[in-house]
Design a protein around this motif. Structure first.
Motif, PDB file in Angstrom:
ATOM      1  N   GLU A  67       0.836  -1.207   0.000  1.00 30.70           N
ATOM      2  CA  GLU A  67       0.000   0.000   0.000  1.00 30.70           C
ATOM      3  C   GLU A  67       0.873   1.259   0.000  1.00 30.70           C
ATOM      4  O   GLU A  67       0.590   2.228  -0.712  1.00 30.70           O
ATOM      5  CB  GLU A  67      -0.916  -0.004   1.225  1.00 30.70           C
ATOM      6  CG  GLU A  67      -1.824   1.213   1.298  1.00 30.70           C
ATOM      7  CD  GLU A  67      -2.706   1.202   2.531  1.00 30.70           C
ATOM      8  OE1 GLU A  67      -3.441   2.188   2.727  1.00 30.70           O
ATOM      9  OE2 GLU A  67      -2.657   0.216   3.293  1.00 30.70           O
ATOM     10  N   LYS A 127      -5.966 -15.951  -4.465  1.00 29.10           N
ATOM     11  CA  LYS A 127      -6.244 -15.071  -3.325  1.00 29.10           C
ATOM     12  C   LYS A 127      -5.075 -14.128  -3.046  1.00 29.10           C
ATOM     13  O   LYS A 127      -5.277 -12.979  -2.646  1.00 29.10           O
ATOM     14  CB  LYS A 127      -6.581 -15.902  -2.079  1.00 29.10           C
ATOM     15  CG  LYS A 127      -7.947 -16.576  -2.147  1.00 29.10           C
ATOM     16  CD  LYS A 127      -8.332 -17.152  -0.814  1.00 29.10           C
ATOM     17  CE  LYS A 127      -9.725 -17.775  -0.879  1.00 29.10           C
ATOM     18  NZ  LYS A 127     -10.744 -16.759  -1.219  1.00 29.10           N
ATOM     19  N   GLU A 143      -5.379 -11.437  -5.527  1.00 30.51           N
ATOM     20  CA  GLU A 143      -6.497 -10.569  -5.144  1.00 30.51           C
ATOM     21  C   GLU A 143      -6.062  -9.593  -4.055  1.00 30.51           C
ATOM     22  O   GLU A 143      -6.440  -8.409  -4.068  1.00 30.51           O
ATOM     23  CB  GLU A 143      -7.669 -11.420  -4.646  1.00 30.51           C
ATOM     24  CG  GLU A 143      -8.387 -12.172  -5.754  1.00 30.51           C
ATOM     25  CD  GLU A 143      -9.406 -13.174  -5.218  1.00 30.51           C
ATOM     26  OE1 GLU A 143      -9.474 -13.341  -3.964  1.00 30.51           O
ATOM     27  OE2 GLU A 143     -10.115 -13.789  -6.026  1.00 30.51           O
ATOM     28  N   GLY A 144      -5.242 -10.071  -3.128  1.00 32.29           N
ATOM     29  CA  GLY A 144      -4.731  -9.202  -2.079  1.00 32.29           C
ATOM     30  C   GLY A 144      -3.827  -8.111  -2.629  1.00 32.29           C
ATOM     31  O   GLY A 144      -3.854  -6.969  -2.152  1.00 32.29           O
ATOM     32  N   VAL A 154      -4.069  -6.738  -5.586  1.00 37.11           N
ATOM     33  CA  VAL A 154      -4.945  -5.748  -6.217  1.00 37.11           C
ATOM     34  C   VAL A 154      -5.526  -4.819  -5.162  1.00 37.11           C
ATOM     35  O   VAL A 154      -5.524  -3.592  -5.309  1.00 37.11           O
ATOM     36  CB  VAL A 154      -6.076  -6.445  -6.992  1.00 37.11           C
ATOM     37  CG1 VAL A 154      -7.113  -5.428  -7.462  1.00 37.11           C
ATOM     38  CG2 VAL A 154      -5.523  -7.210  -8.191  1.00 37.11           C
ATOM     39  N   ARG A 155      -5.998  -5.413  -4.082  1.00 34.35           N
ATOM     40  CA  ARG A 155      -6.641  -4.627  -3.025  1.00 34.35           C
ATOM     41  C   ARG A 155      -5.650  -3.689  -2.347  1.00 34.35           C
ATOM     42  O   ARG A 155      -5.915  -2.499  -2.176  1.00 34.35           O
ATOM     43  CB  ARG A 155      -7.266  -5.573  -2.002  1.00 34.35           C
ATOM     44  CG  ARG A 155      -8.059  -4.865  -0.890  1.00 34.35           C
ATOM     45  CD  ARG A 155      -8.686  -5.859   0.051  1.00 34.35           C
ATOM     46  NE  ARG A 155      -7.691  -6.628   0.804  1.00 34.35           N
ATOM     47  CZ  ARG A 155      -7.365  -7.894   0.538  1.00 34.35           C
ATOM     48  NH1 ARG A 155      -7.941  -8.546  -0.460  1.00 34.35           N
ATOM     49  NH2 ARG A 155      -6.450  -8.530   1.267  1.00 34.35           N
ATOM     50  N   LYS A 156      -4.491  -4.211  -1.972  1.00 30.05           N
ATOM     51  CA  LYS A 156      -3.529  -3.408  -1.213  1.00 30.05           C
ATOM     52  C   LYS A 156      -2.901  -2.298  -2.056  1.00 30.05           C
ATOM     53  O   LYS A 156      -2.542  -1.245  -1.530  1.00 30.05           O
ATOM     54  CB  LYS A 156      -2.440  -4.318  -0.640  1.00 30.05           C
ATOM     55  CG  LYS A 156      -2.931  -5.224   0.483  1.00 30.05           C
ATOM     56  CD  LYS A 156      -1.807  -6.094   1.025  1.00 30.05           C
ATOM     57  CE  LYS A 156      -2.298  -6.971   2.163  1.00 30.05           C
ATOM     58  NZ  LYS A 156      -1.209  -7.819   2.714  1.00 30.05           N
ATOM     59  N   SER A 157      -2.758  -2.538  -3.345  1.00 30.44           N
ATOM     60  CA  SER A 157      -2.140  -1.520  -4.200  1.00 30.44           C
ATOM     61  C   SER A 157      -3.150  -0.494  -4.673  1.00 30.44           C
ATOM     62  O   SER A 157      -2.772   0.500  -5.311  1.00 30.44           O
ATOM     63  CB  SER A 157      -1.464  -2.176  -5.405  1.00 30.44           C
ATOM     64  OG  SER A 157      -2.415  -2.846  -6.203  1.00 30.44           O
ATOM     65  N   GLY A 158      -4.424  -0.721  -4.398  1.00 28.70           N
ATOM     66  CA  GLY A 158      -5.448   0.260  -4.714  1.00 28.70           C
ATOM     67  C   GLY A 158      -5.642   0.525  -6.192  1.00 28.70           C
ATOM     68  O   GLY A 158      -6.229   1.533  -6.582  1.00 28.70           O
ATOM     69  N   GLY A 159      -5.127  -0.363  -7.053  1.00 23.91           N
ATOM     70  CA  GLY A 159      -5.341  -0.183  -8.482  1.00 23.91           C
ATOM     71  C   GLY A 159      -4.317   0.695  -9.169  1.00 23.91           C
ATOM     72  O   GLY A 159      -4.433   0.963 -10.362  1.00 23.91           O
ATOM     73  N   ALA A 205      -8.371  -6.355 -13.167  1.00 22.79           N
ATOM     74  CA  ALA A 205      -8.251  -4.997 -12.641  1.00 22.79           C
ATOM     75  C   ALA A 205      -7.465  -4.072 -13.567  1.00 22.79           C
ATOM     76  O   ALA A 205      -7.271  -2.896 -13.252  1.00 22.79           O
ATOM     77  CB  ALA A 205      -7.582  -5.034 -11.264  1.00 22.79           C
ATOM     78  N   ARG A 252      -4.517   7.164  -7.575  1.00 23.82           N
ATOM     79  CA  ARG A 252      -4.820   5.824  -8.065  1.00 23.82           C
ATOM     80  C   ARG A 252      -5.314   5.872  -9.493  1.00 23.82           C
ATOM     81  O   ARG A 252      -5.869   6.859  -9.961  1.00 23.82           O
ATOM     82  CB  ARG A 252      -5.901   5.144  -7.197  1.00 23.82           C
ATOM     83  CG  ARG A 252      -5.479   4.948  -5.743  1.00 23.82           C
ATOM     84  CD  ARG A 252      -4.349   3.909  -5.649  1.00 23.82           C
ATOM     85  NE  ARG A 252      -3.967   3.675  -4.267  1.00 23.82           N
ATOM     86  CZ  ARG A 252      -3.017   4.329  -3.651  1.00 23.82           C
ATOM     87  NH1 ARG A 252      -2.370   5.288  -4.265  1.00 23.82           N
ATOM     88  NH2 ARG A 252      -2.712   4.035  -2.399  1.00 23.82           N
TER      89      ARG A 252
END
Length: 275
Positions: A32, A54, A57-58, A60-65, A101, A273
């Motif tokens: 992040e 998974k 997926e983490g 993608v979520r932590k890097s905020g796109g 994403a 982002r």
């Protein structure tokens, strides 16, 4: 040309030192934090073990796109060179969250210096190319026997990205030049520590090098010379030891902007982002 600049990996513990970007940051927040500074990263962990859905997926979520991921092929593809159908399936399918994403960059096949240009190795590279057809594949060939126009011409015909390197001046490896084999370029800056390249006990020792401004200007000139030939260029600094890359990336950004090659940073986007 859209330029993506980042580092080889994002989990370097050296970056927790005072004044560096991970000072006071918990390890599960590294990505992040990284995403607030850089728009691309080379994923190293996949070289040792292919992450599952998974895990991606983490990311993608932590890097905020914001971050584009270049995913390094597992060592079974480049060093062992005996991948099974299951290995291919996992390597191709697991990063699907990144694709969905819009965060997937090229796959990176990093071959060792011992991978010379022989008939058997050319045949293996053709097999790998066939299995990754339809996906961007960047190939780093460290032995100088591959550093020939006809090799790059063949790679271009098969849609393979030649990885342009910057190695220490120790001989026997490709020259430091940006070569274009398609719409996408890929540059890996390893540093120029000739004393530790062969003798270093770890990647950290081999990449312990801080580029000076003149060296960054040199690479900016080479990049500017091919700007009209590429739609995208990925630049990855491998000299993460001691936070060297964190100092060199702003130098390269400044040098590129000065030469009319615009470089975007997270601060240039609303909320920092892409998505």
């Amino acid at each position: 040309m859209r330029v993506y600049i980042g580092c080889g990996g994002y989990t370097d513990e050296d970056w927790t030192a005072p004044g560096l970007i991970y000072e006071g940051v918990k390890k599960d927040a590294f990505l992040e934090t990284y995403a607030h500074h850089f728009d691309a990263v080379e994923l190293n962990s996949s070289f040792y073990a292919i992450p599952g859905l998974k895990a991606f997926e983490g990311m993608v979520r932590k890097s905020g796109g914001w971050v584009r991921f270049a995913v390094k092929l597992n060592k079974v593809f480049t060093h062992v060179r005996a991948p099974t159908d299951t290995d291919f399936d996992r390597m191709l399918q697991s990063p699907e969250p990144l694709r969905e994403a819009g965060m997937m960059g090229p796959y990176l096949a990093q071959f060792p210096y011992s991978f010379h240009r022989t008939a058997a190795n050319r045949k293996y590279l053709a097999l790998l190319t066939e299995r990754f057809a339809g996906h961007e594949l960047a190939v780093e060939l460290r032995h100088a026997s591959w550093d020939k126009p006809e090799v790059r011409e063949g790679m271009g015909e098969f849609g393979i990205i030649w990885v342009s390197p910057d190695y220490p001046p120790v001989g026997g490896m490709p020259e430091p030049q940006v070569h274009v084999t398609g719409d996408v370029g890929y540059l890996r800056l390893h540093g120029r520590n000739r004393e530790t390249w062969w003798e270093g006990q770890s990647a950290g020792e081999r990449h312990d090098y801080l580029y000076n401004r003149a060296e960054m200007d040199e690479w900016a000139e080479k990049i500017a010379a091919v700007a009209g030939d590429l739609s995208e260029l990925y630049v990855f600094f491998q000299n993460t030891t001691g936070g060297h890359a964190l100092k060199n990336i702003p130098m390269l950004r400044e040098a590129l902007n000065a030469r009319g090659v615009p470089v975007q940073t997270p601060e240039a986007h609303d909320g920092g982002r892409l998505l």
